[in-house]
Design an enzyme around this catalytic site. Sequence first.
Site, PDB file in Angstrom:
ATOM      1  N   ARG A   1      44.886  34.754  34.921  1.00  0.00           N
ATOM      2  CA  ARG A   1      44.558  34.375  36.296  1.00  0.00           C
ATOM      3  C   ARG A   1      44.101  32.938  36.425  1.00  0.00           C
ATOM      4  O   ARG A   1      44.158  32.375  37.502  1.00  0.00           O
ATOM      5  CB  ARG A   1      43.484  35.312  36.857  1.00  0.00           C
ATOM      6  CG  ARG A   1      44.022  36.701  37.038  1.00  0.00           C
ATOM      7  CD  ARG A   1      43.113  37.604  37.813  1.00  0.00           C
ATOM      8  NE  ARG A   1      43.536  38.978  37.566  1.00  0.00           N
ATOM      9  CZ  ARG A   1      42.908  39.806  36.757  1.00  0.00           C
ATOM     10  NH1 ARG A   1      41.795  39.424  36.163  1.00  0.00           N
ATOM     11  NH2 ARG A   1      43.380  41.003  36.541  1.00  0.00           N
ATOM     12  N   VAL A   2      43.618  32.324  35.364  1.00  0.00           N
ATOM     13  CA  VAL A   2      43.165  30.934  35.516  1.00  0.00           C
ATOM     14  C   VAL A   2      43.877  29.969  34.579  1.00  0.00           C
ATOM     15  O   VAL A   2      43.774  28.768  34.726  1.00  0.00           O
ATOM     16  CB  VAL A   2      41.646  30.812  35.301  1.00  0.00           C
ATOM     17  CG1 VAL A   2      40.885  31.582  36.339  1.00  0.00           C
ATOM     18  CG2 VAL A   2      41.244  31.238  33.915  1.00  0.00           C
TER      19      VAL A   2
END
Length: 553
Positions: A367-368
């Site tokens: 997600r990052v």
Amino acid sequence: MASWADEISAIIEKNIAGFDGGETETASVGTVIAVQDGIARVYGLQDVKYLELVEFPRTGIMGMAFNLEEETVSCPILGDYTHIQEDDEVRTTGRVISVPVGDALIGRVVNPLGEPLDDKGPINTDKTRFVERIAPGVITRQAVDTPVQTGLKAIDSMIPIGRGQRELIIGDRQTGKSAIAIDTIINQKGKNLICIYVAIGQKNSTIARTVEILEQHGAMEHTIVVAASASEPAPLKYLAPYSGCAMGEEFMETGRDALIVYDDLTKHAEAYRNISLIIRRPPGREAYPGDVFYLHSRLLERAARLNKDYGGGSLTALPLIETKANDISAYIPTNVISITDGQIFLETDLFNAGIRPAINVGLSVSRVGSNAQTRAMRQVAGTLRLDLAQFRELAAFAQFASDLDKATRSRLERGQRLTEVLKQPQYSPVPVEKQVMIIYAANSGYLDDVPLDLISRWEAEFYRYMDANHPEIGQTIIEKSVNSKEKMSDELLKQLNAAIEEYKQTAAPRPNQEDQAKKAEEARKAAAQGANAAGSTTEGSTMETPAQTNQAR
Ligand SMILES: Nc1ncnc2c1ncn2[C@@H]1O[C@H](COP(=O)(O)OP(=O)(O)OP(=O)(O)O)[C@@H](O)[C@H]1O
Ligand SMILES: [Mg+2]
């Protein structure tokens, strides 16, 4: 009279001068009233603090104050609890559990209390840290923007991990979870990333083998191993990840980068469940105590990327979770999925089909990490996930179709080749510039005419060819698009195209030659076997196929 009074006051003064208040020590003292499965129930110890180390002076064994009740304190025993008896004395030490930290630990194998398990002598450091600490706050943090290169093509291209990120590795048993973590550690040689491998509840032989592998690949030079094997009591297994994390935090807070692997947190949760049930905390779902989410959230929150004002260090966490029958919606898996910044999902079916690492691309996310991905990789692998997803969908349909149109067939062929390129054996990390080149080659169709079973050889020889004949291309990729954030220029891509063409013309393994050599070899073997079977009727016949036996008759 006066001299007598003087004398007395002189004596008193002397006594007072000799009084050194600093040396007195106080300790609460209690007695063991029961020992049960590694937990001592202790009466007394009024002044004890939560997680304070307590000592059993008769045996020298330590424990930790874990459950502070009205009358008694429950103390998990950090050692062989069979030596502790009823009526033993217990003393507080005034020290909350802490472990030695710092550079002296690098290259060592230690237990969760920081005591050496290898034969390299004592650990020379006087720095210690509490094993439990509050995670760094929002103000001290910064966005993740530097990659952790795992050296695994499938991960670096599609599920990139950034320094300071928490990426879960999840899958059934024997799907290659540990393999991913260990390959990542091996790939950190010379990359300024100190690694900590926390082994929880594994067999001693497995841990020894892992250490041996790390040593063989020169990876112990930047690695600390914290081991709490399956044979250790549950309290040590419970403590292990926090101890490892404390060691990692020391590097993070001195402005360096560290990576910590928790292998695995399922066993950690089970150890905690063990302790909780014995000390009679109410069991909840799957018999875990109500605060099992907090068990992992307070651990994983300690992974962070600090901003410049706080030294700019980072701690990346790779927790592992074992699932049962691919059920990622069980209690502990869902908990840890929701705590982390993405997951790498491994599947037995893929593993058995020979797709290793067995990553399920559809269910795996980071997600990052894409902010941290190198520019070159983002350029060549931007559409990779999508291409593979389309390929899988198409492949599922194509199973039922008899004849396919040309476009569909070429899509399928491309997908198969991409899948083949993303396979990778263990302990052989690929440097980022080579990953970029091979993915570029596959995406641009240079592999379309290479038979599937030749691809791994094609790839290995391609790397060698590029190193020998065009090292400047790799260097330019590193300088411009890995170390700085420039896009790979048209000029560079033109050079790369030319080099790949040249490789294909001159040095690439040819299907025809290969086939012919294989056929010749098979024919030779069959002839030899036929002769063998004809010569002897009793020996060697177990290895033959029925066809061959018939032929021999
Ligand atoms: N990329 C790979 N290529 C070939 N073999 C692999 C690969 N990855 C893992 N393996 C093999 O698969 C087996 C299982 O790997 P590993 O021990 O890493 O799995 P695991 O999920 O950690 O297992 P466990 O649940 O027992 O901890 C090992 O024998 C390992 O050598
Ligand atoms: Mg494992």
